[in-house]
Design a protein around this motif. Structure first.
Motif, short mmCIF file in Angstrom:
data_model
loop_
_atom_site.label_atom_id
_atom_site.label_comp_id
_atom_site.label_asym_id
_atom_site.label_seq_id
_atom_site.Cartn_x
_atom_site.Cartn_y
_atom_site.Cartn_z
N VAL A 192 8.84 28.78 -26.82
CA VAL A 192 9.50 27.92 -27.80
C VAL A 192 10.73 28.64 -28.33
N ILE A 193 11.86 27.97 -28.25
CA ILE A 193 13.08 28.44 -28.88
C ILE A 193 13.28 27.59 -30.13
N VAL A 194 13.36 28.23 -31.29
CA VAL A 194 13.55 27.53 -32.55
C VAL A 194 15.00 27.72 -33.00
N LEU A 195 15.69 26.61 -33.20
CA LEU A 195 17.03 26.62 -33.77
C LEU A 195 16.97 26.15 -35.22
N ASP A 196 17.74 26.78 -36.07
CA ASP A 196 17.82 26.39 -37.47
C ASP A 196 19.26 26.56 -37.93
N ASP A 197 19.90 25.43 -38.22
CA ASP A 197 21.29 25.43 -38.69
C ASP A 197 22.20 26.20 -37.73
N GLY A 198 21.97 26.01 -36.42
CA GLY A 198 22.84 26.61 -35.41
C GLY A 198 22.46 28.00 -34.96
N ASP A 199 21.47 28.61 -35.61
CA ASP A 199 21.04 29.96 -35.25
C ASP A 199 19.74 29.90 -34.44
N LEU A 200 19.63 30.76 -33.44
CA LEU A 200 18.35 30.93 -32.74
C LEU A 200 17.52 31.90 -33.57
N VAL A 201 16.41 31.40 -34.12
CA VAL A 201 15.64 32.19 -35.07
C VAL A 201 14.28 32.60 -34.53
N PHE A 202 13.90 32.08 -33.38
CA PHE A 202 12.61 32.46 -32.78
C PHE A 202 12.67 32.16 -31.29
N ASP A 203 12.11 33.07 -30.48
CA ASP A 203 12.04 32.87 -29.03
C ASP A 203 10.81 33.60 -28.51
N ASP A 204 9.72 32.86 -28.39
CA ASP A 204 8.46 33.45 -27.92
C ASP A 204 7.48 32.31 -27.65
N SER A 205 6.25 32.64 -27.39
CA SER A 205 5.25 31.62 -27.11
C SER A 205 4.86 30.85 -28.38
N PRO A 206 4.34 29.62 -28.23
CA PRO A 206 3.84 28.90 -29.41
C PRO A 206 2.79 29.70 -30.17
N ARG A 207 1.91 30.37 -29.45
CA ARG A 207 0.86 31.13 -30.12
C ARG A 207 1.43 32.29 -30.93
N ALA A 208 2.52 32.89 -30.44
CA ALA A 208 3.14 33.99 -31.17
C ALA A 208 3.70 33.51 -32.50
N LEU A 209 4.27 32.31 -32.51
CA LEU A 209 4.79 31.75 -33.77
C LEU A 209 3.65 31.50 -34.75
N MET A 210 2.53 30.99 -34.24
CA MET A 210 1.39 30.71 -35.11
C MET A 210 0.83 32.00 -35.69
N ARG A 211 0.76 33.04 -34.87
CA ARG A 211 0.28 34.33 -35.38
C ARG A 211 1.22 34.87 -36.45
N MET A 212 2.52 34.65 -36.27
CA MET A 212 3.51 35.18 -37.20
C MET A 212 3.31 34.65 -38.62
N VAL A 213 2.86 33.40 -38.74
CA VAL A 213 2.68 32.81 -40.07
C VAL A 213 1.22 32.83 -40.51
N GLY A 214 0.36 33.52 -39.74
CA GLY A 214 -1.03 33.64 -40.13
C GLY A 214 -1.88 32.45 -39.79
N GLU A 215 -1.41 31.61 -38.88
CA GLU A 215 -2.16 30.42 -38.47
C GLU A 215 -3.03 30.78 -37.27
N ASP A 216 -4.23 30.21 -37.23
CA ASP A 216 -5.10 30.40 -36.08
C ASP A 216 -4.42 29.87 -34.82
N GLU A 217 -4.59 30.56 -33.69
CA GLU A 217 -3.90 30.16 -32.46
C GLU A 217 -4.26 28.76 -32.00
N ASP A 218 -5.41 28.27 -32.38
CA ASP A 218 -5.82 26.92 -32.01
C ASP A 218 -5.60 25.93 -33.15
N GLY A 219 -4.83 26.35 -34.16
CA GLY A 219 -4.63 25.52 -35.34
C GLY A 219 -3.46 24.57 -35.22
N ASP A 220 -2.86 24.26 -36.36
CA ASP A 220 -1.81 23.25 -36.49
C ASP A 220 -0.44 23.86 -36.19
#
Length: 235
Positions: A192-220
């Motif tokens: 997943v590449i996340v863009l926010d206001d023209g900046d690339l702010v994240f580039d990794d797997s969906p599960r890595a993003l969920m781990r980053m915010v403390g969400e369970d890998e099978d969560g929302d």
């Protein structure tokens, strides 16, 4: 293994507005990459630059426009022509060497061989979108850029479309797609590449993003993405 696509410090300005700022990433053959972010984040602008529809103000894209297939959200299809006639027309426009061979290959890949002689205005939305993707593949590009490919499709049409797109990746095509339906990114994307206001702010797997915010890998995943973007705006 060299990447299928390399994007280096791509910036796009519209007057004083910077729609993209020094966006850099690579994709590999057979990789499915989702481009997500809020409205106005630069998703469509990025994909159209990759496909050569727009030129960047700065930076570079390793692939020539002919090497990136393009399927816009609003397809340039001719409703009074048949499926095969649309494919044949775009094959000529793309100067494909073997027009009839390419048309046959696309009909087979899209599963529309039995609809070859049917007019576009008589097809379902899902089948029209498969024709739209097929047009982007006429020149057999190694990279395919899809802007909101499943927009306006019902659940069964979306499932068939994603099965088709997944098959393209399995055969080695590098596929980048934008989507507002972030559950699709969670379900189908390798990255997943996340863009926010023209900046690339994240580039990794969906599960890595969920781990980053403390969400369970099978969560929302949608909740995780919202939390991630909100964390960036919190002082």
């Amino acid at each position: 293994m060299s990447p299928a696509l390399r994007v280096s410090a791509v910036t796009k300005r519209f007057g004083e507005l910077e729609a993209l700022r020094e966006v850099s990433f690579e994709t590999n053959s057979g990789e499915l990459v989702a481009v997500v972010g809020p409205n106005g984040a630069g998703k469509t602008t990025l994909l159209s630059i990759l496909a050569g529809i727009q030129r960047p103000s700065a930076g570079s894209v390793s692939c020539a426009p002919r090497e990136v297939g393009w399927a816009p959200q609003q397809p340039a299809l001719y409703s009074k022509l048949s499926v095969a006639e649309n494919l044949r027309l775009f094959a000529h426009l793309e100067k494909v060497p073997d027009v009839e061979g390419s048309v046959s290959r696309m009909l087979e890949q899209t599963g529309l061989a039995d609809r070859a002689d049917e007019r576009l205005d008589r097809l379902s939305g899902g089948n029209r979108q498969r024709v739209n993707v097929a047009l982007g593949l006429m020149a057999d590009p190694p990279v395919l850029a899809l802007d909101e490919p499943s927009a306006s499709l019902d659940p069964s049409q979306r499932a068939r479309l994603w099965s088709f797109i997944g098959g393209l990746a399995e055969r080695g095509t590098s596929v980048l797609f934008s989507t507002h339906n972030v559950s699709e990114a969670r379900r189908y994307a390798d990255r997943v590449i996340v863009l926010d206001d023209g900046d690339l702010v994240f580039d990794d797997s969906p599960r890595a993003l969920m781990r980053m915010v403390g969400e369970d890998e099978d969560g929302d995943f949608e909740g995780a993405l919202v939390a991630f973007l909100e964390s960036r705006s919190t002082p």
